[in-house]
Motif scaffolding. Structure first.
Motif, PDB file in Angstrom:
ATOM      1  N   TYR A  12      30.440  33.949  96.161  1.00  0.00           N
ATOM      2  CA  TYR A  12      29.717  32.725  95.829  1.00  0.00           C
ATOM      3  C   TYR A  12      29.184  32.815  94.400  1.00  0.00           C
ATOM      4  O   TYR A  12      29.065  33.900  93.827  1.00  0.00           O
ATOM      5  N   LEU A  13      28.874  31.659  93.837  1.00  0.00           N
ATOM      6  CA  LEU A  13      28.296  31.612  92.498  1.00  0.00           C
ATOM      7  C   LEU A  13      26.801  31.891  92.584  1.00  0.00           C
ATOM      8  O   LEU A  13      26.104  31.319  93.419  1.00  0.00           O
ATOM      9  N   THR A  14      26.323  32.737  91.708  1.00  0.00           N
ATOM     10  CA  THR A  14      24.886  32.992  91.608  1.00  0.00           C
ATOM     11  C   THR A  14      24.241  31.825  90.849  1.00  0.00           C
ATOM     12  O   THR A  14      24.928  30.890  90.423  1.00  0.00           O
ATOM     13  N   LYS A  15      22.941  31.912  90.659  1.00  0.00           N
ATOM     14  CA  LYS A  15      22.250  30.874  89.891  1.00  0.00           C
ATOM     15  C   LYS A  15      22.859  30.776  88.482  1.00  0.00           C
ATOM     16  O   LYS A  15      23.135  29.676  87.991  1.00  0.00           O
ATOM     17  N   ARG A  16      23.114  31.913  87.854  1.00  0.00           N
ATOM     18  CA  ARG A  16      23.749  31.913  86.528  1.00  0.00           C
ATOM     19  C   ARG A  16      25.169  31.345  86.619  1.00  0.00           C
ATOM     20  O   ARG A  16      25.605  30.604  85.756  1.00  0.00           O
ATOM     21  N   GLY A  17      25.864  31.691  87.680  1.00  0.00           N
ATOM     22  CA  GLY A  17      27.222  31.181  87.879  1.00  0.00           C
ATOM     23  C   GLY A  17      27.250  29.671  88.032  1.00  0.00           C
ATOM     24  O   GLY A  17      28.153  28.992  87.534  1.00  0.00           O
ATOM     25  N   ARG A  18      26.244  29.118  88.734  1.00  0.00           N
ATOM     26  CA  ARG A  18      26.188  27.653  88.917  1.00  0.00           C
ATOM     27  C   ARG A  18      25.924  26.971  87.575  1.00  0.00           C
ATOM     28  O   ARG A  18      26.437  25.887  87.323  1.00  0.00           O
ATOM     29  N   ARG A  19      25.134  27.613  86.729  1.00  0.00           N
ATOM     30  CA  ARG A  19      24.904  27.049  85.395  1.00  0.00           C
ATOM     31  C   ARG A  19      26.193  27.084  84.588  1.00  0.00           C
ATOM     32  O   ARG A  19      26.517  26.142  83.880  1.00  0.00           O
ATOM     33  N   LEU A  20      26.931  28.181  84.698  1.00  0.00           N
ATOM     34  CA  LEU A  20      28.213  28.283  84.000  1.00  0.00           C
ATOM     35  C   LEU A  20      29.218  27.277  84.567  1.00  0.00           C
ATOM     36  O   LEU A  20      30.055  26.747  83.831  1.00  0.00           O
ATOM     37  N   LEU A  21      29.127  26.980  85.852  1.00  0.00           N
ATOM     38  CA  LEU A  21      30.008  25.980  86.464  1.00  0.00           C
ATOM     39  C   LEU A  21      29.876  24.635  85.765  1.00  0.00           C
ATOM     40  O   LEU A  21      30.869  23.931  85.585  1.00  0.00           O
ATOM     41  N   ASP A  22      28.670  24.265  85.355  1.00  0.00           N
ATOM     42  CA  ASP A  22      28.497  22.993  84.634  1.00  0.00           C
ATOM     43  C   ASP A  22      29.403  22.947  83.406  1.00  0.00           C
ATOM     44  O   ASP A  22      30.035  21.928  83.132  1.00  0.00           O
ATOM     45  N   ALA A  23      29.470  24.051  82.665  1.00  0.00           N
ATOM     46  CA  ALA A  23      30.334  24.112  81.483  1.00  0.00           C
ATOM     47  C   ALA A  23      31.809  24.075  81.883  1.00  0.00           C
ATOM     48  O   ALA A  23      32.621  23.399  81.231  1.00  0.00           O
ATOM     49  N   VAL A  24      32.153  24.754  82.972  1.00  0.00           N
ATOM     50  CA  VAL A  24      33.544  24.776  83.431  1.00  0.00           C
ATOM     51  C   VAL A  24      33.975  23.367  83.863  1.00  0.00           C
ATOM     52  O   VAL A  24      35.109  22.951  83.598  1.00  0.00           O
ATOM     53  N   LEU A  25      33.087  22.628  84.498  1.00  0.00           N
ATOM     54  CA  LEU A  25      33.424  21.256  84.909  1.00  0.00           C
ATOM     55  C   LEU A  25      33.678  20.369  83.684  1.00  0.00           C
ATOM     56  O   LEU A  25      34.579  19.523  83.704  1.00  0.00           O
ATOM     57  N   ILE A  26      32.916  20.564  82.627  1.00  0.00           N
ATOM     58  CA  ILE A  26      33.164  19.822  81.384  1.00  0.00           C
ATOM     59  C   ILE A  26      34.525  20.234  80.809  1.00  0.00           C
ATOM     60  O   ILE A  26      35.302  19.375  80.370  1.00  0.00           O
TER      61      ILE A  26
END
Length: 124
Positions: free
Chosen positions: A80-94
């Motif tokens: 699963y994505l950690t809190k930092r991973g979820r923040r990085l996911l925002d950039a990946v979605l862009i």
């Protein structure tokens, strides 16, 4: 994974963390929640189990991904994505949106259609 020790910009660290063919795709595949190794391997075309495990370990070492092991037999592990991973996911979605936009501009929508990825239709 090697993270440079001498840096001129914080972006260099992020680049070192996500560089490579598979890491952004792994982060993207974890966008909806936990996934097992087998699920990730099925969802990411052409990745080998060896590469998947290597990249998951590297993402885990940087605090982007973590895993849960359940007791019993057979052993079950989910990532699963950690809190930092979820923040990085925002950039990946862009990054995903920019990739889709670019593919539409070039008329390369066959892959998007095959994978059921929605995209804006060209007007004209």
């Amino acid at each position: 994974m090697i993270i440079r020790e001498i840096r001129n910009c914080p972006l260099e660290i992020v680049h070192d963390i996500i560089k490579g063919k598979w890491k952004t795709m792994i982060i993207y595949q974890l966008k909806n929640g936990n996934a097992s190794l087998a699920q990730l391997e099925r969802e990411i075309d052409q990745i080998t189990q060896k590469m998947l495990l290597q990249h998951l370990r590297e993402l885990q070492s940087c605090g982007i991904v973590d895993k849960i092991k359940t007791e019993g037999y057979p052993l079950h592990v989910e990532y699963y994505l950690t809190k930092r991973g979820r923040r990085l996911l925002d950039a990946v979605l862009i990054m995903q949106e920019i990739g889709i936009e670019y593919m539409v501009e070039l008329g390369q929508t066959e892959l998007l259609d095959r994978k059921g990825i929605p995209y804006p239709q060209k007007s004209g």
